[in-house]
Structure formats: structure tokens, C-alpha cells
Design a protein around this motif. Structure first.
Motif, short mmCIF file in Angstrom:
data_model
loop_
_atom_site.label_atom_id
_atom_site.label_comp_id
_atom_site.label_asym_id
_atom_site.label_seq_id
_atom_site.Cartn_x
_atom_site.Cartn_y
_atom_site.Cartn_z
N UNK A 1 -19.46 4.79 21.18
CA UNK A 1 -20.32 5.96 20.99
C UNK A 1 -20.49 6.85 22.21
N UNK A 2 -19.63 6.71 23.21
CA UNK A 2 -19.79 7.47 24.46
C UNK A 2 -19.79 8.98 24.21
N UNK A 3 -18.77 9.47 23.49
CA UNK A 3 -18.65 10.92 23.26
C UNK A 3 -19.82 11.45 22.44
N UNK A 4 -20.24 10.69 21.42
CA UNK A 4 -21.36 11.11 20.58
C UNK A 4 -22.65 11.20 21.38
N UNK A 5 -22.85 10.27 22.30
CA UNK A 5 -24.06 10.27 23.12
C UNK A 5 -24.09 11.49 24.03
N UNK A 6 -22.94 11.83 24.61
CA UNK A 6 -22.86 13.03 25.46
C UNK A 6 -23.12 14.28 24.61
N UNK A 7 -22.53 14.34 23.42
CA UNK A 7 -22.79 15.46 22.51
C UNK A 7 -24.27 15.56 22.17
N UNK A 8 -24.91 14.40 21.98
CA UNK A 8 -26.34 14.39 21.66
C UNK A 8 -27.17 15.01 22.76
N UNK A 9 -26.79 14.75 24.00
CA UNK A 9 -27.49 15.35 25.12
C UNK A 9 -27.25 16.85 25.17
N UNK A 10 -26.00 17.27 24.94
CA UNK A 10 -25.65 18.69 25.00
C UNK A 10 -26.16 19.46 23.78
N UNK A 11 -26.44 18.74 22.69
CA UNK A 11 -26.97 19.39 21.50
C UNK A 11 -25.93 20.05 20.63
N UNK A 12 -24.66 19.74 20.89
CA UNK A 12 -23.57 20.30 20.07
C UNK A 12 -22.32 19.45 20.22
N UNK A 13 -21.39 19.62 19.28
CA UNK A 13 -20.17 18.81 19.29
C UNK A 13 -19.12 19.41 20.22
N UNK A 14 -19.36 19.28 21.51
CA UNK A 14 -18.38 19.76 22.49
C UNK A 14 -17.21 18.79 22.58
N UNK A 15 -17.48 17.49 22.50
CA UNK A 15 -16.43 16.48 22.56
C UNK A 15 -16.09 16.01 21.15
N UNK A 16 -14.80 15.77 20.86
CA UNK A 16 -14.43 15.27 19.54
C UNK A 16 -14.87 13.84 19.35
N UNK A 17 -15.29 13.50 18.14
CA UNK A 17 -15.68 12.14 17.81
C UNK A 17 -15.06 11.77 16.47
N UNK A 18 -14.78 10.47 16.30
CA UNK A 18 -14.27 9.96 15.03
C UNK A 18 -14.38 8.45 15.06
N UNK A 19 -14.11 7.80 13.92
CA UNK A 19 -14.14 6.34 13.87
C UNK A 19 -12.96 5.75 14.62
N UNK A 20 -11.87 6.53 14.74
CA UNK A 20 -10.72 6.10 15.53
C UNK A 20 -10.93 6.55 16.98
N UNK A 21 -10.15 5.99 17.94
CA UNK A 21 -10.27 6.44 19.33
C UNK A 21 -10.13 7.95 19.44
N UNK A 22 -11.12 8.60 20.05
CA UNK A 22 -11.12 10.06 20.11
C UNK A 22 -11.01 10.60 21.52
N UNK A 23 -11.04 9.72 22.51
CA UNK A 23 -10.90 10.15 23.91
C UNK A 23 -9.72 9.41 24.52
#
Length: 241
Positions: A19-41
Motif C-alpha cells: 500500500x505504499x503508493x496508495x498511502x502517499x496518494x492519500x497524503x497528497x489527496x489525489x491519485x498522482x501515483x498509479x496503484x493496482x492489485x498488481x505491482x504498480x511501482x
């Protein structure tokens, strides 16, 4: 670059899909980083925060260190399926709260991902320069800290400077979780025994039941704590100069 532009380096680490990317997006308040159930970074992505930035700008850095600006849609695509000659990505993003001015957040590929062959080199480059490391663990869904984590934790620990602030962030927790929870105690014990570090610990509740495809996890306590560390870094830098 750090001498010319003093900043705090915040590095997110952990296994794939913690959940690393999703947590960063949560802080930024928008989907700047891609997220998915598969590896996204699959490459390190640096997000540089500053209140003077008017709009989000994306860059890719090539293996020869050349930098070029790219459209947002190219970043989304190539961050999941990068070109061979791309070393990493960088994003300049606006932050409303000036407490986070000059904070650089590094989203690193999760260990165990399909494109993990260069992960040791990634750690060698970024961990010795980090000021704050957030190790992200998922409470549910085969999460926690397992046998596969242990060599990775030991290797990463050897690269960390002794004064690096280390945070254990446990994601997808049940409601009203606390440090007395048995599973939390197991995760904390495994982490400390295999790193020799007693980390600050924070929790993020499980949002999978809220019928949102990619929820933006919130953890104001974590970011308030990080902001205090950023302010401390700024004071220390001013005193040195």
C-alpha cells in the motif's frame, strides 16, 4: 543537489502491494501515483513538494542521467512498464501546507515484485541518504512480516545511517486497533529482532469495505509526526549554515 536544495528525504519501503503508493496518494489527496492489485511501482519515483509549484510536472531520468519532462499519461504507463533506459522518475507537486516544503518522498518498488532484479542497487542509492524511512506492512491479506522479509530487512538495516528516523506503518488494520493487538505485537517483535531498531509505530484502517476501487488511506497522525521531523531538519540545516 542536496547542498543546493536542502530537503528532507522520506523513503517508503516494503513488500509489493503493501500500500505504499496508495498511502502517499492519500497524503497528497489525489491519485498522482498509479496503484493496482498488481505491482504498480517498478522504478523509484521521487515526489518533491513545494508550495510555490503551480502544477504537477513529471520527469523521467535516463540511465545516462539525462532528464526530460513527460506527460502525466506517459508517467502512469511507463511507471508500470518502464523503458529499459529509464532509471527513475521525479514529480514536482504543489503542497498547501508549508510545513512540508522541500520534502522529497521516495516511492520504491516493493520487494517480491516482478521487476525486482535491480532492487539492491536501488537500496544502495537511496537508503544511505534518507532522513526518514517508513517500512509499510499490511495487517491483512497475507501481510505482516514473514520469512521472505527477513533478508531484505537485514540488508536494508546495514545501509541505514544510525540517525535515520524509522517508522513502522501497519496498513489495512481493523477498526480501533492498538499496540496491544497480538498480531501487531508479532509484527513489531519481528521487525525489532531483525533490525535492532525500535520504530515509531502508526496504523491505517482497512478501507476495502468502503466500495472504493482505490481508496486514499488517511493517517493524519503519521504526517503530523513527519512534519515535526521536517521542521527539525530545517532548523538543524539553518544552524549548520
Amino acid at each position: 543537489e542536496r547542498i543546493k536544495n536542502p530537503s528532507t528525504y522520506l523513503v517508503f519501503m516494503g513488500k509489493t502491494s503493501s500500500g505504499k503508493s496508495s498511502i502517499i496518494n492519500g497524503f497528497l489527496g489525489e491519485d498522482i501515483l498509479p496503484v493496482s492489485t498488481a505491482p504498480s511501482t517498478t522504478r523509484v519515483t521521487e515526489i518533491v513538494l513545494n508550495e510555490s509549484i503551480e502544477e504537477t510536472i513529471y520527469y523521467e531520468f535516463m540511465n545516462n542521467s539525462k532528464r526530460q519532462e513527460i506527460p502525466a499519461e506517459d508517467f502512469i504507463y511507463y511507471s508500470k512498464s518502464p523503458k529499459e533506459d529509464v532509471a527513475r522518475f521525479k514529480i514536482l507537486a504543489r503542497v498547501e501546507d508549508n510545513k512540508f516544503n522541500n520534502l522529497s518522498i521516495f516511492d520504491t518498488p516493493g520487494f517480491g515484485s516482478a521487476d525486482f532484479k535491480n532492487h539492491d542497487e536501488i537500496l544502495k542509492e537511496f537508503l544511505p541518504n534518507s532522513d526518514i524511512v517508513v517500512y509499510t506492512v499490511s495487517y491483512i491479506g497475507g501481510g505482516g512480516i514473514g520469512v521472505m522479509d527477513l533478508p531484505y530487512l537485514g540488508y536494508a538495516t546495514n545501509l541505514l545511517q544510525r540517525d535515520v528516523e524509522t517508522i513502522l506503518l501497519i496498513n489495512r488494520c481493523p477498526e480501533d486497533i492498538n499496540e496491544d493487538d497480538k498480531r501487531i505485537n508479532e509484527i513489531y517483535k519481528l521487525f525489532t529482532e531483525n533490525t535492532g531498531i525500535e520504530p515509531k509505530i502508526f496504523f491505517i484502517k482497512d478501507m476495502s469495505q468502503e466500495n472504493i476501487r482505490h481508496p486514499l488511506p488517511k493517517c493524519p497522525e503519521l504526517w503530523e509526526y513527519i512534519s515535526s521531523l521536517v521542521m527539525d531538519d530545517a532548523v538543524i540545516y539553518e544552524e549548520k549554515t
